[in-house]
Scaffold this active site. Structure first.
Site, PDB file in Angstrom:
ATOM      1  N   HIS A 130       0.834  -1.198   0.000  1.00  0.00           N
ATOM      2  CA  HIS A 130       0.000   0.000   0.000  1.00  0.00           C
ATOM      3  C   HIS A 130       0.868   1.247   0.000  1.00  0.00           C
ATOM      4  CE1 HIS A 130      -2.759   2.927   2.258  1.00  0.00           C
ATOM      5  NE2 HIS A 130      -3.182   2.894   1.014  1.00  0.00           N
ATOM      6  N   LEU A 131       1.563   1.507   1.110  1.00  0.00           N
ATOM      7  CA  LEU A 131       2.413   2.697   1.179  1.00  0.00           C
ATOM      8  C   LEU A 131       3.812   2.409   1.713  1.00  0.00           C
ATOM      9  CD1 LEU A 131      -0.123   5.402   2.391  1.00  0.00           C
ATOM     10  CD2 LEU A 131       0.841   5.124   0.123  1.00  0.00           C
ATOM     11  N   CYS A 154      -0.023   0.321   9.759  1.00  0.00           N
ATOM     12  CA  CYS A 154      -0.183   1.695   9.266  1.00  0.00           C
ATOM     13  C   CYS A 154      -1.609   1.959   8.780  1.00  0.00           C
ATOM     14  CB  CYS A 154       0.802   1.984   8.142  1.00  0.00           C
ATOM     15  SG  CYS A 154       2.519   1.947   8.685  1.00  0.00           S
ATOM     16  N   HIS A 155      -2.140   1.070   7.949  1.00  0.00           N
ATOM     17  CA  HIS A 155      -3.464   1.315   7.364  1.00  0.00           C
ATOM     18  C   HIS A 155      -4.371   0.086   7.414  1.00  0.00           C
ATOM     19  CE1 HIS A 155      -0.762   4.354   5.543  1.00  0.00           C
ATOM     20  NE2 HIS A 155      -1.744   5.132   5.938  1.00  0.00           N
ATOM     21  N   GLY A 156      -3.936  -0.974   8.105  1.00  0.00           N
ATOM     22  CA  GLY A 156      -4.820  -2.107   8.348  1.00  0.00           C
ATOM     23  C   GLY A 156      -4.906  -3.154   7.256  1.00  0.00           C
TER      24      GLY A 156
END
Length: 190
Positions: A130-131, A154-156
């Site tokens: 993702h990132l 970080c974002h699940g």
């Protein structure tokens, strides 16, 4: 002798008995010298773009996998990024094979993500797609997410035991780098 000099035309001047003009030799010599000069200029420019010795040293990593027990994972470093090496249990292999690839966001089978004869060894980059965060689940006691693989805090994003994205914003599975088994217990990545 005087007759041959009087009969020579500008087109035949300087032509030897075998039909080669001196001018042809000069043209070939000039083009050859220009080519060598061009190489002398271009070679240093191209060779300076080659990777340095420290970069070449980091371009591959050897990992001894003999101490990894089924169900365990280790973290290594490959090209300054985390590398996850996980030995899957028979139950984890069965669970990964039971998932219909049509239900996956980035459809890949366990066989596509492992080497033949080493289905129990999963080698992935430890970077969320993702990132770029580092997912949890490789170390003892870390959260492994809903599917028993890896969890990106970080974002699940949740990955299964085969490193495939199952839930969350990550668009792709954890990357499987180029690697090979140099023996039954050692892998070379890169």
């Amino acid at each position: 002798m005087a007759d041959t000099a009087a009969t020579a035309t500008p087109e035949t001047a300087g032509v030897t008995d075998d039909g080669i003009r001196r001018r042809d030799f000069l043209d070939i010599a000039a083009v050859s010298a220009a080519g060598i000069g061009g190489l002398a200029v271009v070679y240093p420019l191209v060779s300076q773009m080659a990777p340095s010795k420290d970069v070449l040293a980091a371009s591959s990593t050897e990992v001894d996998v003999s101490a990894i027990q089924p169900g365990q994972a280790i973290k290594a470093v490959f090209r300054k990024q985390p590398l996850f090496v996980r030995r899957l249990t028979p139950a984890e292999i069965s669970a990964a094979e039971a998932v219909a690839t049509s239900s996956l966001r980035d459809p890949q089978t366990l066989e596509e993500r492992t080497k033949e004869g080493h289905k129990d060894m999963l080698i992935t980059m430890g970077v969320c797609t993702h990132l770029g965060c580092v997912p949890l689940g490789a170390a003892e006691g870390e959260v492994k997410g809903e599917f028993g693989g890896y969890f990106c805090p970080c974002h699940g994003s949740h990955y299964d035991t085969a490193g495939r994205i199952r839930k969350g914003p990550a668009p792709k599975n954890l990357e499987v780098p180029e690697y090979e088994f140099t023996s039954d217990t050692v892998i070379q990545v890169g």
